[in-house]
Design a protein around this motif. Sequence first.
Motif, PDB file in Angstrom:
ATOM      1  N   ALA A  16      -4.576   0.292   4.535  1.00  0.00           N
ATOM      2  CA  ALA A  16      -4.098  -0.635   5.562  1.00  0.00           C
ATOM      3  C   ALA A  16      -3.538   0.111   6.770  1.00  0.00           C
ATOM      4  N   ARG A  17      -2.773   1.155   6.550  1.00  0.00           N
ATOM      5  CA  ARG A  17      -2.173   1.893   7.663  1.00  0.00           C
ATOM      6  C   ARG A  17      -3.237   2.666   8.455  1.00  0.00           C
ATOM      7  N   HIS A  18      -4.373   2.930   7.823  1.00  0.00           N
ATOM      8  CA  HIS A  18      -5.477   3.595   8.522  1.00  0.00           C
ATOM      9  C   HIS A  18      -6.285   2.588   9.343  1.00  0.00           C
ATOM     10  N   ASP A  19      -6.483   1.392   8.787  1.00  0.00           N
ATOM     11  CA  ASP A  19      -7.341   0.393   9.434  1.00  0.00           C
ATOM     12  C   ASP A  19      -6.611  -0.506  10.423  1.00  0.00           C
ATOM     13  N   TYR A  20      -5.287  -0.591  10.309  1.00  0.00           N
ATOM     14  CA  TYR A  20      -4.528  -1.523  11.135  1.00  0.00           C
ATOM     15  C   TYR A  20      -3.359  -0.836  11.823  1.00  0.00           C
ATOM     16  N   PHE A 113       8.273  -4.539  -7.997  1.00  0.00           N
ATOM     17  CA  PHE A 113       9.350  -5.281  -8.621  1.00  0.00           C
ATOM     18  C   PHE A 113      10.653  -4.780  -8.036  1.00  0.00           C
ATOM     19  N   SER A 114      11.476  -5.689  -7.541  1.00  0.00           N
ATOM     20  CA  SER A 114      12.794  -5.357  -7.017  1.00  0.00           C
ATOM     21  C   SER A 114      13.827  -6.092  -7.863  1.00  0.00           C
ATOM     22  N   ASP A 115      14.599  -5.352  -8.610  1.00  0.00           N
ATOM     23  CA  ASP A 115      15.582  -5.924  -9.536  1.00  0.00           C
ATOM     24  C   ASP A 115      14.948  -6.949 -10.477  1.00  0.00           C
ATOM     25  N   GLY A 116      13.748  -6.647 -10.955  1.00  0.00           N
ATOM     26  CA  GLY A 116      13.068  -7.499 -11.921  1.00  0.00           C
ATOM     27  C   GLY A 116      12.250  -8.631 -11.343  1.00  0.00           C
ATOM     28  N   ARG A 117      12.273  -8.806 -10.019  1.00  0.00           N
ATOM     29  CA  ARG A 117      11.511  -9.890  -9.394  1.00  0.00           C
ATOM     30  C   ARG A 117      10.323  -9.323  -8.628  1.00  0.00           C
ATOM     31  N   ALA A 118       9.181  -9.982  -8.756  1.00  0.00           N
ATOM     32  CA  ALA A 118       7.970  -9.519  -8.070  1.00  0.00           C
ATOM     33  C   ALA A 118       8.073  -9.816  -6.579  1.00  0.00           C
ATOM     34  N   LYS A 119       7.844  -8.790  -5.776  1.00  0.00           N
ATOM     35  CA  LYS A 119       7.903  -8.915  -4.315  1.00  0.00           C
ATOM     36  C   LYS A 119       6.643  -8.298  -3.724  1.00  0.00           C
ATOM     37  N   VAL A 120       6.306  -8.750  -2.525  1.00  0.00           N
ATOM     38  CA  VAL A 120       5.195  -8.157  -1.794  1.00  0.00           C
ATOM     39  C   VAL A 120       5.674  -7.879  -0.372  1.00  0.00           C
ATOM     40  N   GLU A 121       5.319  -6.699   0.132  1.00  0.00           N
ATOM     41  CA  GLU A 121       5.631  -6.362   1.516  1.00  0.00           C
ATOM     42  C   GLU A 121       4.407  -6.701   2.348  1.00  0.00           C
ATOM     43  N   ILE A 122       4.580  -7.653   3.277  1.00  0.00           N
ATOM     44  CA  ILE A 122       3.464  -8.053   4.130  1.00  0.00           C
ATOM     45  C   ILE A 122       3.740  -7.590   5.553  1.00  0.00           C
ATOM     46  N   ALA A 123       2.680  -7.439   6.318  1.00  0.00           N
ATOM     47  CA  ALA A 123       2.820  -6.948   7.685  1.00  0.00           C
ATOM     48  C   ALA A 123       1.946  -7.751   8.628  1.00  0.00           C
ATOM     49  N   ILE A 124       2.457  -7.923   9.846  1.00  0.00           N
ATOM     50  CA  ILE A 124       1.639  -8.461  10.926  1.00  0.00           C
ATOM     51  C   ILE A 124       0.938  -7.255  11.528  1.00  0.00           C
ATOM     52  N   ALA A 125      -0.374  -7.293  11.560  1.00  0.00           N
ATOM     53  CA  ALA A 125      -1.124  -6.115  11.972  1.00  0.00           C
ATOM     54  C   ALA A 125      -2.263  -6.483  12.903  1.00  0.00           C
ATOM     55  N   LYS A 126      -2.646  -5.506  13.716  1.00  0.00           N
ATOM     56  CA  LYS A 126      -3.779  -5.651  14.627  1.00  0.00           C
ATOM     57  C   LYS A 126      -4.813  -4.606  14.216  1.00  0.00           C
ATOM     58  N   ASP A 132      -9.813   4.641  17.722  1.00  0.00           N
ATOM     59  CA  ASP A 132      -8.391   4.776  17.398  1.00  0.00           C
ATOM     60  C   ASP A 132      -8.202   5.492  16.066  1.00  0.00           C
ATOM     61  N   LYS A 133      -9.049   5.147  15.096  1.00  0.00           N
ATOM     62  CA  LYS A 133      -8.961   5.789  13.778  1.00  0.00           C
ATOM     63  C   LYS A 133      -9.275   7.275  13.894  1.00  0.00           C
ATOM     64  N   ARG A 134     -10.323   7.604  14.671  1.00  0.00           N
ATOM     65  CA  ARG A 134     -10.689   9.015  14.841  1.00  0.00           C
ATOM     66  C   ARG A 134      -9.579   9.779  15.539  1.00  0.00           C
ATOM     67  N   GLN A 135      -8.957   9.150  16.541  1.00  0.00           N
ATOM     68  CA  GLN A 135      -7.858   9.784  17.275  1.00  0.00           C
ATOM     69  C   GLN A 135      -6.682  10.063  16.342  1.00  0.00           C
ATOM     70  N   ALA A 136      -6.349   9.117  15.478  1.00  0.00           N
ATOM     71  CA  ALA A 136      -5.241   9.301  14.536  1.00  0.00           C
ATOM     72  C   ALA A 136      -5.535  10.437  13.567  1.00  0.00           C
ATOM     73  N   LEU A 137      -6.781  10.499  13.078  1.00  0.00           N
ATOM     74  CA  LEU A 137      -7.167  11.594  12.178  1.00  0.00           C
ATOM     75  C   LEU A 137      -7.087  12.944  12.889  1.00  0.00           C
ATOM     76  N   ARG A 138      -7.536  12.983  14.145  1.00  0.00           N
ATOM     77  CA  ARG A 138      -7.502  14.222  14.920  1.00  0.00           C
ATOM     78  C   ARG A 138      -6.059  14.687  15.134  1.00  0.00           C
ATOM     79  N   GLU A 139      -5.163  13.752  15.482  1.00  0.00           N
ATOM     80  CA  GLU A 139      -3.751  14.103  15.691  1.00  0.00           C
ATOM     81  C   GLU A 139      -3.120  14.634  14.407  1.00  0.00           C
ATOM     82  N   ARG A 140      -3.426  13.994  13.281  1.00  0.00           N
ATOM     83  CA  ARG A 140      -2.887  14.440  12.003  1.00  0.00           C
ATOM     84  C   ARG A 140      -3.377  15.841  11.660  1.00  0.00           C
TER      85      ARG A 140
END
Length: 158
Positions: A16-20, A113-126, A132-140
Amino acid sequence: MPRERGQKVVATNRKARHDYLIEDTYEAGLVLTGTEVKSLREGRASLVDGYAFVDGGEAWLDAVYIPEYLDGTWNNHAPRRKRKLLLHKQQILKLSNKVKEGGYTIIPLQLYFSDGRAKVEIAIAKGKRDYDKRQALRERQDKREADRAMRQRNHLGE
């Protein structure tokens, strides 16, 4: 029996962090059945194709793969069903407005699981373009080479 403490990660969406381009993240609870929770506790899930959407003032998580519980009976869950997200009304409105703006999507980043409860971290992404992906790979790669050169220079100086 003592209650669970801390955070136990079940699945992450590394691509996700690579594609968005991640703009904002939220922590949401999940409405799950018993066999889904048992399957998650075994560490079995995949967020790769998952996405979230807002429908009728409620947030939903779709296409997240939680395999059937192996020791389950006839009342096992469907692996890729819609699951309701537990968010505050204001958070749902923010998500809905961003998606209506256009170009944005809601993706799951992490299931845990956070303190025994199932959680999901969601993100608003573009979505990123290919260049852009190639540029990020090149910088890394450039940063990695610079760090390697600095390490080698420091090592020779000793």
